[in-house]
Motif scaffolding. Structure first.
Motif, PDB file in Angstrom:
ATOM      1  N   LEU A  42       0.840  -1.187   0.000  1.00 60.72           N
ATOM      2  CA  LEU A  42       0.000   0.000   0.000  1.00 60.72           C
ATOM      3  C   LEU A  42       0.874   1.235   0.000  1.00 60.72           C
ATOM      4  O   LEU A  42       1.674   1.431   0.925  1.00 60.72           O
ATOM      5  CB  LEU A  42      -0.896   0.005   1.244  1.00 60.72           C
ATOM      6  N   GLY A  43       0.743   2.048  -1.049  1.00 56.95           N
ATOM      7  CA  GLY A  43       1.498   3.290  -1.110  1.00 56.95           C
ATOM      8  C   GLY A  43       0.593   4.464  -0.805  1.00 56.95           C
ATOM      9  O   GLY A  43       0.557   4.988   0.293  1.00 56.95           O
ATOM     10  N   CYS A  44      -0.205   4.831  -1.810  1.00 54.35           N
ATOM     11  CA  CYS A  44      -0.962   6.078  -1.715  1.00 54.35           C
ATOM     12  C   CYS A  44      -2.353   5.905  -1.119  1.00 54.35           C
ATOM     13  O   CYS A  44      -2.927   6.837  -0.587  1.00 54.35           O
ATOM     14  CB  CYS A  44      -1.106   6.676  -3.114  1.00 54.35           C
ATOM     15  N   GLU A  45      -2.922   4.726  -1.263  1.00 55.57           N
ATOM     16  CA  GLU A  45      -4.305   4.453  -0.844  1.00 55.57           C
ATOM     17  C   GLU A  45      -5.334   5.362  -1.512  1.00 55.57           C
ATOM     18  O   GLU A  45      -6.406   5.584  -0.971  1.00 55.57           O
ATOM     19  CB  GLU A  45      -4.448   4.491   0.686  1.00 55.57           C
ATOM     20  N   GLY A 101      -5.432   5.179  -5.286  1.00 56.36           N
ATOM     21  CA  GLY A 101      -5.553   4.722  -6.663  1.00 56.36           C
ATOM     22  C   GLY A 101      -4.476   5.198  -7.611  1.00 56.36           C
ATOM     23  O   GLY A 101      -4.485   4.845  -8.777  1.00 56.36           O
ATOM     24  N   VAL A 102      -3.520   5.990  -7.126  1.00 55.97           N
ATOM     25  CA  VAL A 102      -2.565   6.630  -8.021  1.00 55.97           C
ATOM     26  C   VAL A 102      -1.302   5.804  -8.256  1.00 55.97           C
ATOM     27  O   VAL A 102      -0.807   5.737  -9.375  1.00 55.97           O
ATOM     28  CB  VAL A 102      -2.201   8.040  -7.490  1.00 55.97           C
ATOM     29  N   CYS A 103      -0.778   5.145  -7.215  1.00 60.81           N
ATOM     30  CA  CYS A 103       0.572   4.579  -7.342  1.00 60.81           C
ATOM     31  C   CYS A 103       0.590   3.167  -7.942  1.00 60.81           C
ATOM     32  O   CYS A 103       1.577   2.761  -8.530  1.00 60.81           O
ATOM     33  CB  CYS A 103       1.275   4.583  -5.990  1.00 60.81           C
ATOM     34  N   GLY A 104      -0.474   2.404  -7.742  1.00 60.45           N
ATOM     35  CA  GLY A 104      -0.535   1.065  -8.328  1.00 60.45           C
ATOM     36  C   GLY A 104       0.133  -0.029  -7.515  1.00 60.45           C
ATOM     37  O   GLY A 104       0.087  -1.200  -7.907  1.00 60.45           O
ATOM     38  N   ALA A 105       0.747   0.320  -6.368  1.00 55.50           N
ATOM     39  CA  ALA A 105       1.459  -0.703  -5.580  1.00 55.50           C
ATOM     40  C   ALA A 105       0.533  -1.828  -5.137  1.00 55.50           C
ATOM     41  O   ALA A 105       0.951  -2.966  -4.974  1.00 55.50           O
ATOM     42  CB  ALA A 105       2.116  -0.053  -4.360  1.00 55.50           C
ATOM     43  N   CYS A 106      -0.748  -1.522  -4.965  1.00 56.58           N
ATOM     44  CA  CYS A 106      -1.703  -2.484  -4.399  1.00 56.58           C
ATOM     45  C   CYS A 106      -2.410  -3.312  -5.468  1.00 56.58           C
ATOM     46  O   CYS A 106      -3.368  -4.011  -5.155  1.00 56.58           O
ATOM     47  CB  CYS A 106      -2.753  -1.724  -3.598  1.00 56.58           C
ATOM     48  N   ARG A 148      -7.149  -1.892  -8.472  1.00 56.67           N
ATOM     49  CA  ARG A 148      -6.541  -1.333  -7.261  1.00 56.67           C
ATOM     50  C   ARG A 148      -7.217  -1.941  -6.041  1.00 56.67           C
ATOM     51  O   ARG A 148      -8.412  -1.706  -5.825  1.00 56.67           O
ATOM     52  CB  ARG A 148      -6.792   0.176  -7.213  1.00 56.67           C
ATOM     53  N   CYS A 193      -6.780  -1.066  -3.069  1.00 61.34           N
ATOM     54  CA  CYS A 193      -7.066  -0.026  -2.063  1.00 61.34           C
ATOM     55  C   CYS A 193      -8.394   0.658  -2.345  1.00 61.34           C
ATOM     56  O   CYS A 193      -8.912   1.377  -1.502  1.00 61.34           O
ATOM     57  CB  CYS A 193      -5.943   1.016  -2.009  1.00 61.34           C
TER      58      CYS A 193
HETATM   59  S1  FES Z   1      -2.044   2.013  -2.740  1.00 60.57           S
HETATM   60 FE1  FES Z   1      -1.569   3.357  -4.382  1.00 60.57          FE
HETATM   61  S2  FES Z   1      -2.987   2.666  -5.862  1.00 60.57           S
HETATM   62 FE2  FES Z   1      -3.581   1.515  -4.160  1.00 60.57          FE
END
Ligand code: FES
Ligand SMILES: Cc1cc2nc3c(=O)[nH]c(=O)nc-3n(C[C@H](O)[C@H](O)[C@H](O)COP(=O)(O)OP(=O)(O)OC[C@H]3O[C@@H](n4cnc5c(N)ncnc54)[C@H](O)[C@@H]3O)c2cc1C
Ligand code: FES
Lengths: 293, 164
Positions: B44-47, B49-54, B64, B66
């Motif tokens: 989980l990065g940004c929570e 929808g922007v970073c895509g880590a999730c 996503r 998150c």
């Molecule tokens: S945590 Fe960044 S898109 Fe879901």
């Protein structure tokens, strides 16, 4: 961050969803794809008591209907679903081409067409597309159904004519007649970002290449999709030659009054709008040439 | 504040295993995977929808996690990065990431792997332009993307080799 507390409801029937909305109104939100609402809940920009998830509703809300004259897109049709459909690409190329600029596949897999319209971000692609297509919005509540045109649906920044107890049930457009072409042009800093400016055009051309009528709509330059009526009037009756394209670019630049923000200055957006209008109309001309070749 | 005290019972297939769990109204799919199932490969990065880590796959589509609630995944089939390795060995895509230095700190890697997995299943990626588009929904703050592009193109080529 995590969302605040709310009660989650997943009605199976539209009537049940509408009854919940009537009961909870202001304290409730409809959840469609969640690609705009969930970020707001996670950031606690929105706090709600009741979340009404419409994703489990039956009744064919997840399938577009393509009739001879009309295309209807109900509330649960995902953006990616339309983007992937060859039938939709033939029926509504303007929507298909704009969808490629809406966020990323991961977002479009969940995000709905109607959700983007209900969210009404001024820089979003789909509201301008539906304005160019002169779409009809069908809105339901426990008290009945009403329809609105795009000009009456989009009111302001993130604000539509939808009342808290209403659902946008579907959006419908007429198929474009033969000889009417469409084009979408956008510029964003990074592919998939919201547009700095975007332009959606539908344009009828006669056999001699003269414009019989057109709708030219800009996004990202006003609180709602903006019809560029001066551009439309200027182009009507004229051929899409270099001289006209130069004139429409200047007219579009003059007609919009965007604001400056962290992403771009107002002047930049004005010039960009001019360039995009020119490109979109040039594209329309090229399509006609290809169709007649 | 209203909240369903007992939560909701969900049945979800995660990496091939059916899981029956009780979840709260506001639990996200990402937190369900990480904290309940201890599948901490999903990051989980940004929570928002922007970073895509999730990014995980839900019924085959990259989404996503998150931006989805756990309760919404009832009845769905979920694949996370933990499903990629085959018999404890990195799969073709993971090997391509390793060979091409497509990761440094690794925080973004699971999201990239899942996005690219979904794209590869859809068909050939082809050229660098398309590879960049496939990668554009995820953010990496370390690699500068060159290694990522190479890894995607290599995995794409290998996929074609084995498909032949
Ligand atoms: S945590 Fe960044 S898109 Fe879901
Ligand atoms: C990283 C990222 C990038 C993005 N980039 C873009 C972009 O470039 N261009 C763009 O246009 N969008 C972009 N989006 C937004 C995305 O397109 C959303 O999918 C869309 O705006 C909302 O659709 P949704 O179905 O997800 O709606 P939700 O998030 O579920 O809902 C959004 C709002 O509309 C209401 N709502 C939804 N459906 C209905 C309905 N049927 N009736 C009544 N109310 C309803 C909800 O209550 C809520 O207020 C981006 C999102 C993310 C996370
Ligand atoms: S490897 Fe560190 S963020 Fe991508």
């Amino acid at each position: 961050m995590k969302p605040g507390r709310f009660a989650y409801h997943a009605p199976r029937e539209l009537d049940e969803a509408l009854a919940l909305l009537k009961e909870h109104g202001d304290e409730a939100k409809v959840l469609a794809g969640g690609q705009s609402l969930m970020p707001m809940l996670n950031f606690r920009l929105a706090q709600i008591e009741h979340l009404i998830d419409i994703n489990r509703l039956g009744g064919g809300l997840d399938a577009p209907r393509l009739d001879a004259g009309r295309i209807v897109i109900p509330a649960l049709v995902r953006q990616r679903q339309v983007e992937r459909s060859a039938e939709m690409a033939r029926a509504l190329p303007l929507l298909t081409s704009a969808l490629k600029d809406v966020a990323h596949p991961q977002i479009r897999n969940r995000g709905t067409i109607c959700g983007s319209l209900a969210h009404a971000d001024p820089a979003a692609e789909l509201p301008s597309v539906m304005t160019a297509l002169d779409a009809t919005f069908t809105i339901a509540s426990a008290d009945g159904v009403r329809t609105l045109g795009a000009a009456d649906f989009f009111l302001f920044h993130l604000t539509t004519a939808l009342e808290p107890e209403e659902i946008l049930l579907e959006v419908a457009v007429d198929r474009l007649p033969d000889g009417t072409y469409s084009a979408f042009q956008e510029f964003a800093t990074r592919h998939g970002d919201f547009a700095l400016a975007a332009v959606a055009v539908t344009c009828g051309l006669d056999d001699a290449g003269a414009v019989t009528g057109c709708r030219v709509v800009a996004a990202g330059v006003a609180p709602t999709p903006q019809r560029l009526t001066a551009v439309e009037e200027l182009a009507t009756g004229r051929r899409l030659d270099e001289a006209l394209l130069g004139e429409v670019a200047a007219a579009a630049r003059d007609e919009v009054d965007p604001t400056s923000d962290i992403h771009a200055s107002a002047m930049y957006r004005k010039r960009l709008t001019g360039v995009l209008v020119k490109r979109a109309l040039a594209d329309v001309g090229t399509q006609q040439e290809a169709a007649h070749a | 504040m209203p909240e369903n005290r007992d939560g909701h019972r969900i049945s979800v297939t995660v990496n091939g295993t059916v899981r029956e769990e009780m979840v709260d109204d506001r639990l996200t799919l990402a937190d369900f995977l990480r904290e309940r199932l201890r599948l901490t490969g999903t990051h989980l990065g940004c929570e928002h929808g922007v970073c895509g880590a999730c990014t995980v796959l839900v019924d085959g589509d990259a989404v996503r996690s998150c931006l989805m609630l756990a309760v919404q995944s009832d009845g769905a089939r979920i694949e996370t990065v933990e499903s990629l390795a085959e018999d404890g060995r990195l799969n073709t895509l993971q090997e391509a990431f390793k060979r091409n230095h497509a990761l440094q700190c690794g925080f973004c890697t699971s999201g990239f792997l899942m996005s690219v997995t979904a794209a590869l299943r859809e068909g050939p990626i082809g050229d660098e332009q398309r590879a960049r588009e496939v990668l554009s929904g995820n953010i990496c703050r370390c690699t500068g993307y060159t290694g990522l592009v190479k890894a995607v193109l290599e995995a794409d080529a290998e996929r074609k080799d084995t498909a032949r």
